[in-house]
Design an enzyme around this catalytic site. Structure first.
Site, PDB file in Angstrom:
ATOM      1  N   ALA A  79      35.123  47.937  46.346  1.00 11.56           N
ATOM      2  CA  ALA A  79      35.289  46.484  46.233  1.00 11.56           C
ATOM      3  C   ALA A  79      35.991  46.165  44.920  1.00 11.56           C
ATOM      4  CB  ALA A  79      33.921  45.818  46.267  1.00 11.56           C
ATOM      5  N   GLY A 132      32.976  50.973  48.241  1.00 13.43           N
ATOM      6  CA  GLY A 132      33.448  50.434  49.516  1.00 13.43           C
ATOM      7  C   GLY A 132      34.579  51.250  50.124  1.00 13.43           C
ATOM      8  N   GLU A 135      32.744  53.987  51.849  1.00 10.41           N
ATOM      9  CA  GLU A 135      32.081  53.368  53.011  1.00 10.41           C
ATOM     10  C   GLU A 135      33.082  53.080  54.134  1.00 10.41           C
ATOM     11  OE1 GLU A 135      30.426  50.355  50.440  1.00 10.41           O
ATOM     12  OE2 GLU A 135      28.386  50.931  50.986  1.00 10.41           O
ATOM     13  N   GLU A 189      28.109  52.640  42.706  1.00 15.57           N
ATOM     14  CA  GLU A 189      27.701  51.234  42.528  1.00 15.57           C
ATOM     15  C   GLU A 189      26.632  51.041  41.473  1.00 15.57           C
ATOM     16  OE1 GLU A 189      28.494  52.556  45.428  1.00 15.57           O
ATOM     17  OE2 GLU A 189      29.419  51.072  46.758  1.00 15.57           O
TER      18      GLU A 189
HETATM   19  N1  CO8 Z   1      38.251  46.963  41.380  1.00 17.20           N
HETATM   20  C1  CO8 Z   1      39.188  46.331  40.642  1.00 17.20           C
HETATM   21  N2  CO8 Z   1      40.143  46.989  39.974  1.00 17.20           N
HETATM   22  C2  CO8 Z   1      40.137  48.331  40.018  1.00 17.20           C
HETATM   23  C3  CO8 Z   1      39.177  49.041  40.753  1.00 17.20           C
HETATM   24  C4  CO8 Z   1      38.196  48.300  41.465  1.00 17.20           C
HETATM   25  N3  CO8 Z   1      37.273  48.885  42.257  1.00 17.20           N
HETATM   26  N4  CO8 Z   1      39.429  50.370  40.595  1.00 17.20           N
HETATM   27  C5  CO8 Z   1      40.501  50.467  39.792  1.00 17.20           C
HETATM   28  N5  CO8 Z   1      40.937  49.238  39.430  1.00 17.20           N
HETATM   29  C6  CO8 Z   1      42.056  48.907  38.576  1.00 17.20           C
HETATM   30  C7  CO8 Z   1      41.729  49.081  37.113  1.00 17.20           C
HETATM   31  O1  CO8 Z   1      41.061  47.958  36.602  1.00 17.20           O
HETATM   32  C8  CO8 Z   1      43.107  49.283  36.520  1.00 17.20           C
HETATM   33  O2  CO8 Z   1      43.701  48.021  36.410  1.00 17.20           O
HETATM   34  P1  CO8 Z   1      44.645  47.672  35.107  1.00 17.20           P
HETATM   35  O3  CO8 Z   1      45.810  48.594  35.244  1.00 17.20           O
HETATM   36  O4  CO8 Z   1      44.965  46.235  35.340  1.00 17.20           O
HETATM   37  O5  CO8 Z   1      43.805  47.950  33.927  1.00 17.20           O
HETATM   38  C9  CO8 Z   1      43.845  50.051  37.620  1.00 17.20           C
HETATM   39  O6  CO8 Z   1      43.115  49.804  38.809  1.00 17.20           O
HETATM   40  C10 CO8 Z   1      43.894  51.527  37.376  1.00 17.20           C
HETATM   41  O7  CO8 Z   1      42.559  51.970  37.147  1.00 17.20           O
HETATM   42  P2  CO8 Z   1      42.213  53.093  36.072  1.00 17.20           P
HETATM   43  O8  CO8 Z   1      43.066  52.942  34.868  1.00 17.20           O
HETATM   44  O9  CO8 Z   1      40.731  53.082  35.878  1.00 17.20           O
HETATM   45  O10 CO8 Z   1      42.691  54.379  36.886  1.00 17.20           O
HETATM   46  P3  CO8 Z   1      42.150  55.868  36.807  1.00 17.20           P
HETATM   47  O11 CO8 Z   1      43.061  56.678  37.679  1.00 17.20           O
HETATM   48  O12 CO8 Z   1      41.925  56.317  35.414  1.00 17.20           O
HETATM   49  O13 CO8 Z   1      40.685  55.805  37.523  1.00 17.20           O
HETATM   50  C11 CO8 Z   1      39.125  55.170  39.229  1.00 17.20           C
HETATM   51  C12 CO8 Z   1      40.587  55.480  38.861  1.00 17.20           C
HETATM   52  C13 CO8 Z   1      38.250  56.423  39.081  1.00 17.20           C
HETATM   53  C14 CO8 Z   1      39.157  54.731  40.695  1.00 17.20           C
HETATM   54  C15 CO8 Z   1      38.565  54.070  38.313  1.00 17.20           C
HETATM   55  O14 CO8 Z   1      39.470  52.984  38.307  1.00 17.20           O
HETATM   56  C16 CO8 Z   1      37.233  53.538  38.761  1.00 17.20           C
HETATM   57  O15 CO8 Z   1      36.207  54.133  38.446  1.00 17.20           O
HETATM   58  N6  CO8 Z   1      37.229  52.393  39.510  1.00 17.20           N
HETATM   59  C17 CO8 Z   1      35.998  51.757  39.939  1.00 17.20           C
HETATM   60  C18 CO8 Z   1      35.322  52.520  41.048  1.00 17.20           C
HETATM   61  C19 CO8 Z   1      34.041  51.812  41.481  1.00 17.20           C
HETATM   62  O16 CO8 Z   1      33.135  51.591  40.707  1.00 17.20           O
HETATM   63  N7  CO8 Z   1      33.961  51.482  42.784  1.00 17.20           N
HETATM   64  C20 CO8 Z   1      32.816  50.793  43.348  1.00 17.20           C
HETATM   65  C21 CO8 Z   1      33.069  49.318  43.399  1.00 17.20           C
HETATM   66  S1  CO8 Z   1      31.647  48.406  43.954  1.00 17.20           S
HETATM   67  C22 CO8 Z   1      31.714  48.514  45.623  1.00 17.20           C
HETATM   68  O17 CO8 Z   1      32.598  49.086  46.215  1.00 17.20           O
HETATM   69  C23 CO8 Z   1      30.583  47.817  46.329  1.00 17.20           C
HETATM   70  C24 CO8 Z   1      30.861  47.644  47.801  1.00 17.20           C
HETATM   71  C25 CO8 Z   1      29.822  46.772  48.455  1.00 17.20           C
HETATM   72  C26 CO8 Z   1      30.059  45.318  48.150  1.00 17.20           C
HETATM   73  C27 CO8 Z   1      29.200  44.445  48.991  1.00 17.20           C
HETATM   74  C28 CO8 Z   1      29.393  42.965  48.552  1.00 17.20           C
HETATM   75  C29 CO8 Z   1      28.467  42.023  49.268  1.00 17.20           C
END
Ligand code: CO8
Length: 260
Positions: free
Chosen positions: A67, A110, A113, A133
């Protein structure tokens, strides 16, 4: 629907390619993208020429990073009760076509998922799966606590969720989270096309009914599920495709199924 928006679609020989297209955000699933995925799934559902939906991420870094965390930040408690991502993934699981997730790079939260809502998962060497998460102070909320436990068991699921660890494609295959891990010599796309190719030879009605019997039957008691299977068989016994499939075998030729 825009062909070059947050989601790209392409139809090719019975396959419906659905590409998540926010590579700059590691294909994070924001509300716009979720809505476009929903529209694409509706389109695939209505199209009789389609038998397999292939879900992939744009770029090699990520299938989907979960997400959109920037949108999650502002979410209020009652918004978690809205249909949202969970309903979309239920719709994907119930789709009348087979679905294959091609996981290159990250499939997190997500994103993981979403892959689990597909019927078959194929992972590349770069694939990384995780449910991180808890690092955000929330829990998996789009089927992660349930689909993963049904797929790999409660113990392994709790390990994945409580530690937030990432596992690679080889480990994911070992524990049954993915069906195929693609080795050096083959590309992810080629492997997915090979798997889809086998499905494309089957009758569309049988594909749909078989999916339904497995997915819906899984959560029933065994006796009821066996009845679901029997009744499902009664449905396919009435199809032209059943006549064609059995006749083709007897005549030693390939079946030509027609969705009837
Ligand atoms: N959301 C928003 N932006 C993201 C996300 C994300 N999930 N993942 C990456 N980005 C963005 C970063 O903010 C960054 O943006 P910017 O260039 O503007 O700074 C860009 O993408 C590149 O990211 P990184 O520099 O971090 O890239 P890396 O290659 O170093 O790392 C990762 C990639 C490992 C994917 C890292 O970005 C990361 O850990 N992302 C988050 C992963 C995460 O925590 N996912 C779980 C999200 S919560 C969820 O999915 C809940 C679902 C259920 C919801 C139910 C609602 C009711």
């Amino acid at each position: 629907m825009s062909q070059e928006g947050n989601v790209r679609i392409k139809k090719e020989g019975g396959m419906f390619w659905l590409t998540l297209n926010r590579p700059g955000a590691r294909n994070a699933l924001d509300t716009a993208m979720l809505s476009e995925i929903g529209q694409a799934i509706d389109e695939a559902e209505r199209d009789d020429t389609i038998k397999v939906v292939m879900v992939k991420g744009e770029g090699e870094k990520s299938f989907a990073s979960g997400a959109d965390i920037k949108q999650l930040y502002d979410k209020q408690p009652l918004e978690a009760l809205l249909p949202g991502m969970q309903a979309l993934y239920d719709k994907i699981e119930s789709l009348n076509k087979a679905t294959i997730a091609l996981v290159d790079g990250y499939a997190l939260g997500g994103g993981c998922e979403l892959a689990m809502a597909c019927d078959i998962r194929i992972a590349s060497k770069k694939a990384k799966f995780g449910l991180p998460e808890l690092n955000l102070g929330i829990i998996p909320g789009a089927g992660g606590t349930q689909r993963m436990a049904r797929m790999i068991g409660k113990g392994r699921t709790l390990d994945m969720i409580l530690t937030g660890k990432m596992i690679d494609g080889r480990e994911a295959e070992r524990i049954g989270l993915v069906n195929y891990f693609v080795q050096e010599e083959e590309s992810l796309i080629d492997k997915a096309k090979t798997v889809a190719g086998e499905i494309l030879k089957k009758g569309p009605v049988a594909i749909q009914i078989a999916k339904m019997a497995v997915h819906k039957g899984y959560d029933m008691d065994e006796g009821t599920a066996m009845w679901l299977e029997k009744l499902s068989q009664a449905v396919v016994f009435g199809t032209e495709d059943k006549k064609e499939g059995t006749k083709a075998f007897i005549e030693k030729r390939k079946a030509k199924f027609q969705n009837r």
